[in-house]
Design a protein around this motif. Structure first.
Motif, PDB file in Angstrom:
ATOM      1  N   ARG A 126      68.447   2.185 -13.411  1.00  0.00           N
ATOM      2  CA  ARG A 126      69.507   2.889 -12.682  1.00  0.00           C
ATOM      3  C   ARG A 126      69.063   3.309 -11.282  1.00  0.00           C
ATOM      4  N   ALA A 127      67.794   3.658 -11.142  1.00  0.00           N
ATOM      5  CA  ALA A 127      67.275   3.979  -9.796  1.00  0.00           C
ATOM      6  C   ALA A 127      67.296   2.738  -8.915  1.00  0.00           C
ATOM      7  N   GLY A 128      66.852   1.618  -9.468  1.00  0.00           N
ATOM      8  CA  GLY A 128      66.825   0.365  -8.710  1.00  0.00           C
ATOM      9  C   GLY A 128      68.205  -0.152  -8.364  1.00  0.00           C
ATOM     10  N   ALA A 129      69.214   0.230  -9.156  1.00  0.00           N
ATOM     11  CA  ALA A 129      70.577  -0.263  -8.933  1.00  0.00           C
ATOM     12  C   ALA A 129      71.109   0.105  -7.551  1.00  0.00           C
ATOM     13  N   TYR A 130      70.646   1.221  -6.988  1.00  0.00           N
ATOM     14  CA  TYR A 130      71.168   1.675  -5.686  1.00  0.00           C
ATOM     15  C   TYR A 130      70.838   0.707  -4.553  1.00  0.00           C
ATOM     16  N   ILE A 131      69.883  -0.184  -4.803  1.00  0.00           N
ATOM     17  CA  ILE A 131      69.499  -1.119  -3.735  1.00  0.00           C
ATOM     18  C   ILE A 131      70.633  -2.077  -3.404  1.00  0.00           C
ATOM     19  N   VAL A 132      71.510  -2.376  -4.377  1.00  0.00           N
ATOM     20  CA  VAL A 132      72.586  -3.326  -4.110  1.00  0.00           C
ATOM     21  C   VAL A 132      73.627  -2.744  -3.157  1.00  0.00           C
ATOM     22  N   LEU A 133      73.701  -1.419  -3.045  1.00  0.00           N
ATOM     23  CA  LEU A 133      74.669  -0.800  -2.139  1.00  0.00           C
ATOM     24  C   LEU A 133      74.291  -1.000  -0.675  1.00  0.00           C
ATOM     25  N   VAL A 134      73.027  -1.306  -0.431  1.00  0.00           N
ATOM     26  CA  VAL A 134      72.557  -1.547   0.944  1.00  0.00           C
ATOM     27  C   VAL A 134      72.842  -2.988   1.363  1.00  0.00           C
ATOM     28  N   MET A 135      73.138  -3.842   0.385  1.00  0.00           N
ATOM     29  CA  MET A 135      73.244  -5.279   0.612  1.00  0.00           C
ATOM     30  C   MET A 135      74.228  -5.693   1.705  1.00  0.00           C
ATOM     31  N   PRO A 136      75.462  -5.203   1.735  1.00  0.00           N
ATOM     32  CA  PRO A 136      76.412  -5.713   2.735  1.00  0.00           C
ATOM     33  C   PRO A 136      75.959  -5.511   4.179  1.00  0.00           C
ATOM     34  N   MET A 137      75.587  -4.270   4.541  1.00  0.00           N
ATOM     35  CA  MET A 137      75.214  -3.999   5.930  1.00  0.00           C
ATOM     36  C   MET A 137      73.959  -4.761   6.325  1.00  0.00           C
ATOM     37  N   LEU A 138      72.983  -4.838   5.423  1.00  0.00           N
ATOM     38  CA  LEU A 138      71.727  -5.525   5.737  1.00  0.00           C
ATOM     39  C   LEU A 138      71.971  -7.006   6.023  1.00  0.00           C
ATOM     40  N   ALA A 139      72.775  -7.652   5.187  1.00  0.00           N
ATOM     41  CA  ALA A 139      73.047  -9.082   5.363  1.00  0.00           C
ATOM     42  C   ALA A 139      73.841  -9.354   6.635  1.00  0.00           C
ATOM     43  N   ILE A 140      74.863  -8.536   6.901  1.00  0.00           N
ATOM     44  CA  ILE A 140      75.702  -8.746   8.088  1.00  0.00           C
ATOM     45  C   ILE A 140      74.889  -8.553   9.365  1.00  0.00           C
ATOM     46  N   LEU A 141      74.089  -7.493   9.410  1.00  0.00           N
ATOM     47  CA  LEU A 141      73.310  -7.217  10.627  1.00  0.00           C
ATOM     48  C   LEU A 141      72.246  -8.287  10.858  1.00  0.00           C
ATOM     49  N   LYS A 142      71.499  -8.639   9.810  1.00  0.00           N
ATOM     50  CA  LYS A 142      70.477  -9.683   9.970  1.00  0.00           C
ATOM     51  C   LYS A 142      71.118 -11.012  10.363  1.00  0.00           C
ATOM     52  N   GLY A 143      72.221 -11.352   9.710  1.00  0.00           N
ATOM     53  CA  GLY A 143      72.912 -12.601  10.020  1.00  0.00           C
ATOM     54  C   GLY A 143      73.416 -12.638  11.451  1.00  0.00           C
ATOM     55  N   SER A 144      73.905 -11.508  11.942  1.00  0.00           N
ATOM     56  CA  SER A 144      74.406 -11.431  13.320  1.00  0.00           C
ATOM     57  C   SER A 144      73.289 -11.699  14.325  1.00  0.00           C
ATOM     58  N   PHE A 145      72.160 -11.051  14.129  1.00  0.00           N
ATOM     59  CA  PHE A 145      71.037 -11.257  15.058  1.00  0.00           C
ATOM     60  C   PHE A 145      70.511 -12.688  14.985  1.00  0.00           C
ATOM     61  N   GLN A 146      70.375 -13.222  13.775  1.00  0.00           N
ATOM     62  CA  GLN A 146      69.840 -14.574  13.620  1.00  0.00           C
ATOM     63  C   GLN A 146      70.777 -15.619  14.223  1.00  0.00           C
TER      64      GLN A 146
END
Length: 530
Positions: A126-146
């Protein structure tokens, strides 16, 4: 940076920045597990490794797979308005996926924990589950820069999130252990370290971000974007995910099998924890292969586009020979010295037989990672992805066959069988795409000779060092000195034979990351033959 300014020189510079940051991230990912195991012991390591594949899959899928998919879509957009619309669709899709996976992990944590044989793992899941909530912003920002060729923000984010993650895991675990907390609490702290690290990655990227996609948002094909995001993200991250999927199969199968065989819970946990020592060893061993996959694919893609000359063929051959050379050297070298390395890093020599077999996974992965990357670079993603999934099925079947009889040694053997199946499948498919000779026969002959020379030198040395030279020191210090001297001696002999044989030309060393020094040494060793 406009697309017109993004020429090959800029692209290669960006690829180099990402490669260096990836090396640092992968090195930290492998190394932190050693002090962590020293802090919590084999049982604590078992607890962490049981749950880590769940969050590791999301880290890879997000920070690599989805980021590449978003980057590809944005790079192909015809206008700022289209790019803006793509970002919106991608964010909404990823947010939906993120919330879905979060709910599944939170709600089904008791089921997953029970299926792995240890109900107390619920809090870690359950602690590790919170990592998926970061997924959208991280992917969009990294993808934009790349997509714009701006690799520095991505590199800074990758390193920053990993440094913070490792710091929280090690410091938090040390505090928890010193305070007398349970090993499950220490594992939960480690999970939160990963979540906070990913969150920092978003903060760093947001600080660099300047939205260049102004103007009205236009209509785009939502279903096409969703399909491409899913397909591209899974296919490009498949080769990195496969190691985690193998670990997840072990999480569900090994401990339960040991309990069924009659082991008491604590003994089974410690045995699986000893087996998990192999993970950081393999991660360090495949560092060169991972670097090759990152560094050579842009080079191959660039030369494959050329109409004149031999195109990408020499670079493909070089990548294959380098992967075989260093993958085999790392695997066989580690196997030779493993009992001493085991004690040096993890305090005891427990499970060395299983870990010696485990170490050979380095060789198969050293082939799988560059071959998959080259095929993906050529647009061949479907068959490699199916082969990777087929290898996972082979691993699961082999686990069922071997673990009940040979315990963790059977699991290590099953891993090799699964990875070997993938490697041979990829080679056969690769040959159908590029019917070329990847390496001459003399290459394999000299590789065998270098291996025999290494064995002939280090086995007598280890015997003498262990029983005579370092016999009066403490066991762990003696093992450390024996391991380090044997590694240096073995690597020196292996490289000496390889360089004297010139199975790698000096100009080829120069093309590899950090290969200039090796090229100079080879020139000195072979100057009388020139």
């Amino acid at each position: 940076m406009s697309k017109a300014d993004w020429n090959m020189k800029t692209f290669m510079k960006g690829a180099s920045i990402l490669t260096i940051s990836a090396i640092i991230v992968k090195l930290l990912a492998a190394v932190y597990r050693i002090p962590f195991q020293n802090l919590v012991g084999d049982k604590g390591f078992f607890i962490y490794q049981q749950v880590y594949p769940f969050i590791g899959i999301f880290i890879i899928w997000t920070s690599y797979g989805f980021a590449v998919a978003v980057s590809k879509l944005l790079a192909g957009s015809a206008s700022s308005g289209e790019a803006k619309a793509i970002k919106r669709v991608a964010f909404l899709y990823l947010a939906g996926l993120s919330i879905t996976f979060f709910v599944i992990l939170m709600a089904f944590a008791p089921f997953f924990a029970q299926s792995m044989g240890d109900p107390e793992l619920v809090s870690l899941l359950r602690a590790g589950a919170y990592i998926v909530l970061v997924m959208p912003m991280l992917a969009i920002l990294k993808g934009s820069f790349q997509s714009e060729g701006q690799m520095t923000p991505v590199a800074v984010s990758n390193v920053g999130e990993q440094v913070l993650r490792v710091a929280i895991i090690l410091i938090g675990t040390w505090v928890a252990v010193r305070a007398g907390a349970s090993l499950y609490t220490a594992g939960e702290v480690a999970m939160w370290g990963a979540v906070i690290g990913q969150a920092l990655g978003v903060v760093i990227l947001a600080m660099f971000y300047r939205n260049a996609h102004k103007g009205p948002r236009i209509q785009v094909d939502t279903w096409r974007i969703v399909k491409e995001l899913t397909f591209v993200s899974l296919s490009v991250s498949a080769s990195s995910l496969i190691l985690l999927l193998f670990q997840m199969a072990d999480s569900f199968m090994i401990y339960n099998s040991l309990l069924a065989k009659g082991f008491v819970a604590d003994a089974a946990m410690e045995m699986k924890g000893v087996y998990d020592r192999g993970q950081p060893l393999v991660q360090m061993g495949i560092l060169i292969a991972s670097t090759l996959a990152l560094a050579t694919v842009p080079l191959i893609a660039h030369h494959a586009a050329k109409k004149d000359g031999r195109g990408a063929e020499p670079f493909i051959q070089l990548t294959f020979r380098t992967a075989v050379l260093f993958g085999w050297a790392a695997a066989i070298g580690l196997a030779f010295v493993l009992p001493y390395v085991n004690e040096m890093l993890f305090e005891t020599r427990d499970g060395s037989a299983a870990l010696i077999i485990f170490a050979f996974q380095i060789f198969w992965l050293s082939l799988i990672l560059p071959l998959t990357a080259i095929l993906q670079g050529a647009g061949k993603v479907k068959i490699p992805t199916l082969l990777l999934l087929g290898g996972l099925v082979v691993k699961i079947i082999a686990n069922q066959l071997f673990v009940p009889f040979y315990d963790v040694t059977g699991a290590a053997l099953a891993g090799n069988i699964g990875f070997a199946a993938i490697a041979f499948g990829l080679l056969l498919y690769f040959k159908s795409v590029w019917p070329m000779k990847l390496a001459p026969f003399r290459f394999y002959g000299w590789l065998l000779l270098a291996t025999l020379a290494m064995a002939a030198v280090i086995f007598p040395w280890m015997l003498a060092a262990d029983q005579v030279l370092f016999d009066n020191l403490s066991s762990r210090i003696g093992a450390t000195l024996t391991a380090l001297t044997a590694v240096m001696l073995g690597a020196g002999v292996f490289l000496f034979v390889v360089m004297k044989s010139r199975i790698m030309a000096e100009k080829e060393w120069y093309l590899l990351p950090f290969g200039k020094r090796l090229a100079r040494i080879q020139l000195i060793l072979t100057k009388n033959r020139r």
